[in-house]
Scaffold this motif. Sequence first.
Motif, PDB file in Angstrom:
ATOM      1  N   VAL A 177       0.834  -1.205   0.000  1.00 58.97           N
ATOM      2  CA  VAL A 177       0.000   0.000   0.000  1.00 58.97           C
ATOM      3  C   VAL A 177       0.866   1.251   0.000  1.00 58.97           C
ATOM      4  CG1 VAL A 177      -1.697   1.305   1.364  1.00 58.97           C
ATOM      5  CG2 VAL A 177      -1.912  -1.173   1.134  1.00 58.97           C
ATOM      6  N   TYR A 178       2.073   1.131   0.572  1.00 61.82           N
ATOM      7  CA  TYR A 178       2.949   2.288   0.717  1.00 61.82           C
ATOM      8  C   TYR A 178       4.102   2.261  -0.288  1.00 61.82           C
ATOM      9  CZ  TYR A 178       0.256   2.032   4.967  1.00 61.82           C
ATOM     10  OH  TYR A 178      -0.787   1.929   5.848  1.00 61.82           O
ATOM     11  N   ALA A 179       3.885   1.553  -1.404  1.00 61.42           N
ATOM     12  CA  ALA A 179       4.896   1.514  -2.460  1.00 61.42           C
ATOM     13  C   ALA A 179       5.191   2.929  -2.951  1.00 61.42           C
ATOM     14  CB  ALA A 179       4.406   0.650  -3.614  1.00 61.42           C
ATOM     15  N   ASP A 180       6.441   3.132  -3.331  1.00 60.32           N
ATOM     16  CA  ASP A 180       6.926   4.432  -3.811  1.00 60.32           C
ATOM     17  C   ASP A 180       7.029   5.472  -2.700  1.00 60.32           C
ATOM     18  OD1 ASP A 180       7.092   3.449  -6.443  1.00 60.32           O
ATOM     19  OD2 ASP A 180       4.977   3.905  -6.784  1.00 60.32           O
ATOM     20  N   GLN A 181       6.888   5.047  -1.443  1.00 58.86           N
ATOM     21  CA  GLN A 181       7.146   5.914  -0.312  1.00 58.86           C
ATOM     22  C   GLN A 181       8.289   5.323   0.518  1.00 58.86           C
ATOM     23  OE1 GLN A 181       2.985   5.806   1.209  1.00 58.86           O
ATOM     24  NE2 GLN A 181       3.256   8.021   1.491  1.00 58.86           N
ATOM     25  N   VAL A 182       9.014   6.196   1.194  1.00 57.14           N
ATOM     26  CA  VAL A 182       9.947   5.738   2.219  1.00 57.14           C
ATOM     27  C   VAL A 182       9.113   5.467   3.465  1.00 57.14           C
ATOM     28  CG1 VAL A 182      11.893   6.380   3.676  1.00 57.14           C
ATOM     29  CG2 VAL A 182      11.868   7.033   1.253  1.00 57.14           C
ATOM     30  N   VAL A 183       9.317   4.304   4.093  1.00 56.69           N
ATOM     31  CA  VAL A 183       8.511   3.914   5.247  1.00 56.69           C
ATOM     32  C   VAL A 183       9.414   3.656   6.451  1.00 56.69           C
ATOM     33  CG1 VAL A 183       6.841   2.254   6.172  1.00 56.69           C
ATOM     34  CG2 VAL A 183       6.782   2.865   3.740  1.00 56.69           C
ATOM     35  N   LEU A 184       9.043   4.259   7.576  1.00 55.33           N
ATOM     36  CA  LEU A 184       9.705   3.951   8.845  1.00 55.33           C
ATOM     37  C   LEU A 184       8.770   3.062   9.638  1.00 55.33           C
ATOM     38  CD1 LEU A 184      12.081   4.370  10.803  1.00 55.33           C
ATOM     39  CD2 LEU A 184      10.814   6.313  11.761  1.00 55.33           C
ATOM     40  N   VAL A 185       9.103   1.777   9.734  1.00 54.68           N
ATOM     41  CA  VAL A 185       8.298   0.822  10.491  1.00 54.68           C
ATOM     42  C   VAL A 185       8.712   0.912  11.960  1.00 54.68           C
ATOM     43  CG1 VAL A 185       7.634  -1.599  10.749  1.00 54.68           C
ATOM     44  CG2 VAL A 185       8.154  -0.683   8.474  1.00 54.68           C
ATOM     45  N   ASP A 186       7.723   0.991  12.828  1.00 54.95           N
ATOM     46  CA  ASP A 186       7.955   1.207  14.266  1.00 54.95           C
ATOM     47  C   ASP A 186       7.221   0.129  15.050  1.00 54.95           C
ATOM     48  OD1 ASP A 186       7.990   2.236  16.909  1.00 54.95           O
ATOM     49  OD2 ASP A 186       6.259   3.520  16.498  1.00 54.95           O
TER      50      ASP A 186
END
Length: 478
Positions: free
Chosen positions: A348-357
Amino acid sequence: MTRLGLVGRQLPPVMVAIAFAMNAGAADDWKLVQAYLDLDTAWHAKDREIGNADVSAEEKERLREQERGEHPDIVLAVVAARSIVESGGGRAIDAAEFLVEHPMGLSPTAQADIEFGMSALVDLVGPDWSVVEEYRDQDGGFWSQLVSFFSTERSAIQALAAASAIVELGEHEHTVDAAEFLIANAGFARGGNTAHVVKGIETLANTAGYANWPQTLMNLDRAGSADFNDEIESLLDDLADGAEDPRVRATARYYAASRLSRMINSASAQERDSHRQRALALTEGLSTGIEDEEFVAKVTGADGSRVTQTFTDVERDLLWAIRYATVGGTVSELGGRRLDGVEETLDVYADQVVLVDFWATWCGPCIAGLPKLRELAAELPDEEFEILSISIDQELESVTEFQLDEPMPWAQWHVGVGSDLARTWQVRGIPTYVLVDRAGRILAKGHSLDDDLIAMLKEAVAGSTDEGEVGAPEEPTA
């Protein structure tokens, strides 16, 4: 405005301690130690009171400065405790325990104080196995033992001292038991140190016919510290190659590979591939011939119970983690349930930088990191960056109620206790932060929102992340 009268505001805390002791007509040094303990208790009580107050963060800081004040000075209490130990007075054990438990972070000679106190306790308690048994009998579980070790209960520190004395003696009916106790506990107990763990390893390695290696290797992994990496690595190599029992060989291979997989996250780009290949070579096929045998470590099930794994299970999970959940790998099959109950994946968050917490409402360091997460969410463009907080709380309601006072305006999943996601991603402590770039590649994995991670995150959002950058070391903090 209330005041903390016990700590005082006209005199420095150490002067209050001296006055207390002198006015009481103290004839021995323990009065100074006790005065410090009373001041310390009052200081922490006031600190908790302020921390729980329903006021702004700015007001809390003002209250800490004006009402709580600086922490009481420990120096004179340390000097007094050392004097008691050296004189062999009636409070010698109490004084030695004080030196083990209290100086860290407060005394300018903390490490020497702790070593002095622990050495004294070994002599004072002696090779008495009943002290260890008394500690074990008083409580039944790993977590309650952990809490006890970080509390002020005398029996915990004395048990460590008694086990040390037995191992040092070398000829005792409980030498093996004492060595196992040191390995299982000295890695995280106050007063425990590298020498205790190394001595435990050496004792067991030199014990003919010792057969409890799987449990011992698990305890070593839990107590893992960079201070005795060489000793652990040598032991794992010896057992992986030379143990007669195939379960011991496989267990040693598993923990050697698991350690390498965590090292990937803090290694240089040049070392990372070598660590990954070695870890894969150790893991692939480790279950051959013992596929359905029980692995020593259990995992937490969804209901909080402890669940047995087979060697096939752990081989599969570790291979997945090495390939897809370490720095340099590309995430795969990452999915969870949003707080509204909808299932989704990281796609769902493709093409975004994601910080998983990975976090929980009961985790202090997790909550302490929320202001920084809010800053990042406000500063960086939504179309370029997303935070995905994954709660491991038992109950969903805990998460939703928490956010009534602590807003978290970004993507969130709730996976609960004992989730496959947290296990296969090797979440050994929380918070765990995983930085994923637009292509799904893991750039960093660790437990701190430090300056290096924030800089890497912003570079990734700007599209300039260096392939060679790595994140913070992967060591558990909570």
